[in-house]
Design an enzyme around this catalytic site. Structure first.
Site, PDB file in Angstrom:
ATOM      1  N   HIS A 162       8.413   1.147   0.945  1.00  0.00           N
ATOM      2  CA  HIS A 162       8.600  -0.285   0.751  1.00  0.00           C
ATOM      3  C   HIS A 162       8.964  -0.550  -0.707  1.00  0.00           C
ATOM      4  O   HIS A 162       8.328  -0.035  -1.625  1.00  0.00           O
ATOM      5  CB  HIS A 162       7.328  -1.045   1.120  1.00  0.00           C
ATOM      6  N   GLU A 165       6.545  -1.654  -3.433  1.00  0.00           N
ATOM      7  CA  GLU A 165       5.412  -0.737  -3.591  1.00  0.00           C
ATOM      8  C   GLU A 165       5.822   0.464  -4.444  1.00  0.00           C
ATOM      9  O   GLU A 165       5.316   1.572  -4.291  1.00  0.00           O
ATOM     10  CB  GLU A 165       4.904  -0.315  -2.208  1.00  0.00           C
ATOM     11  N   HIS A 306       1.385   3.991   0.233  1.00  0.00           N
ATOM     12  CA  HIS A 306       1.766   2.582   0.212  1.00  0.00           C
ATOM     13  C   HIS A 306       0.787   1.822  -0.687  1.00  0.00           C
ATOM     14  O   HIS A 306      -0.141   2.394  -1.240  1.00  0.00           O
ATOM     15  CB  HIS A 306       1.723   1.999   1.630  1.00  0.00           C
ATOM     16  N   TYR A 346       2.517  -0.910  14.283  1.00  0.00           N
ATOM     17  CA  TYR A 346       3.109   0.321  14.790  1.00  0.00           C
ATOM     18  C   TYR A 346       4.468   0.567  14.130  1.00  0.00           C
ATOM     19  O   TYR A 346       4.826  -0.088  13.172  1.00  0.00           O
ATOM     20  CB  TYR A 346       3.242   0.246  16.319  1.00  0.00           C
ATOM     21  N   GLU A 365      -3.146   3.390   1.482  1.00  0.00           N
ATOM     22  CA  GLU A 365      -2.862   2.109   0.824  1.00  0.00           C
ATOM     23  C   GLU A 365      -3.572   2.078  -0.529  1.00  0.00           C
ATOM     24  O   GLU A 365      -4.770   1.822  -0.620  1.00  0.00           O
ATOM     25  CB  GLU A 365      -3.322   0.946   1.702  1.00  0.00           C
TER      26      GLU A 365
END
Length: 395
Positions: A162, A165, A306, A346, A365
């Site tokens: 992402h 990120e 992430h 998902y 994360e």
């Protein structure tokens, strides 16, 4: 650093005189047959660089070697054309220097250019790194995979799936440099000897999955059609801090065929700054490259990094193997992060990997707050994640 082979030299001798593991020396010189070195052949010494020095009045090779904490023979190896008994004031020689400090500074806005600069520095210092371009981004940037080690256990890390990120890339690169230093200098990390990992584990690392998106978040829209398109998707705003997608407005971590239809039905139906899974699975070059990489490498486990939440997602539909729970609890122990087996989300790389191979996969994360996380969290995040990097290799 490069030296020239002399009569009677061996790689074993170089490993001893420069105090580097023989396996790293061999892998730094893949075109060389260790048992048959040729005179004047070039050998790369990992973990070293050289710098120029001008001979001063009264200098001798013995004095120079002692002053620079190197051996006389190492100095001779680096200066084969210099006659030690006939040094001339003002003459320039090369002095070997062991690299003991990192060249990567992850604590900065970490775009594709910074990544490329750091990778080039690491390739130069640590030629046992194997690198492969696994694909191209939408805008043609190289999607780079690094491989380190020669073990049968293949462990994969990736960052910046992402765009906002991007700090995950910086954290991975910071640890990578620490790991390389520990290998070449025979040092521990958190008290753990890392040299056995080199023969036990092959690390596969894609530090930046979405380079176009990262550059968009950090540097603003590029000139031309891609920048204009991104501005339209972003409703004309030049603030791209909330942008998670690739440059085409597709969320790369919602591109995988693991309940893709379910996610597509409840997510944006057209390109967006976040969450649009594409018009079908695996349409984007970045997500395709990552899928093909998993198919080619037969990973034992994967760790996509992430932000944010300080949690570790580790399940998909109960298809994860029993060992996955043991591993995630070790990750939790060394990081303080909370393991969460199932979540109503998902189509991620981890989900697809578990679905297809029934092997351990973990979406980690990092940090806490609102993306993009500020660099003021960098040191804390790094300290929390070091144990996870290590545990992924020894578990």
């Amino acid at each position: 650093m490069e030296i020239q082979v002399r009569q009677g030299d061996t790689l074993w001798y170089y490993a001893n005189t420069f105090n580097v593991p023989l396996s790293l020396l061999i892998d730094s010189n893949p075109s060389i047959i260790p048992s048959s070195l040729n005179i004047s052949q070039t050998v790369k010494i990992p973990g070293y660089r050289s710098y120029s020095y001008q001979i001063q009045s009264g200098d001798t090779f013995h004095k120079i070697a002692a002053a620079n904490q190197t051996s006389l023979d190492n100095l001779l190896l680096l200066n084969p054309s210099i006659k030690p008994t006939l040094l001339q004031v003002g003459e320039t020689i090369q002095i070997p220097e062991r690299v003991t400090k990192p060249v990567v500074n992850g604590n900065q806005p970490y775009d594709f250019q910074v990544l490329s600069h750091h990778l080039n520095q690491l390739y130069e210092l640590y030629p046992f790194i194997r690198r492969e371009t696994i694909g191209k981004s939408v805008m043609g940037k190289d999607l780079v995979e690094l491989q380190i080690g020669c073990g049968p256990k293949v462990v994969h890390w990736n960052g910046s799936f992402h765009a906002n990120e991007w700090i995950t890339t910086a954290i991975i690169m910071e640890f990578l440099n620490t790991y390389l230093l520990s290998l070449t200098n025979r040092e521990t990390i958190l008290g753990r000897d890392t040299n056995p990992f080199y023969s036990e584990v092959t690390l596969s690392i894609v530090p930046m999955v979405d380079p176009d998106g990262v550059n968009l978040v950090l540097n603003g829209p590029p000139e031309g059609e891609f920048g204009e398109r991104a501005l339209r998707i972003n409703n004309g705003s030049t603030d791209f801090s909330g942008w998670k997608a690739n440059i085409m407005g597709v969320d790369l971590n919602k591109q995988y065929p693991a309940k893709w239809e379910l996610e597509a039905a409840r997510k944006p139906t057209e390109p967006s700054h976040r969450d649009f899974p594409g018009y079908q699975p695996l349409t984007e070059p970045e997500s395709i490259a990552m899928a093909e990489l998993a198919e080619a490498r037969s990973f034992e486990k994967i760790l996509p990094f992430h932000t944010q939440g300080e949690v570790i997602y580790w399940g998909y539909e109960g298809l994860e193997p029993p060992i996955a729970k043991e591993i995630v609890y070790e990750f939790a122990r060394v990081s303080g992060y909370e393991p969460i087996q199932f979540v109503d989300s998902y189509t991620g790389y981890k989900d697809w990997f578990i679905k297809v191979w029934q092997r351990p996969g973990y979406t980690i994360e990092l940090g806490n707050g609102v993306n993009p996380l500020p660099l003021s969290q960098f040191n804390k995040i790094y300290q929390q994640s070091v144990g996870i990097f290590l545990a992924s290799m020894y578990m």
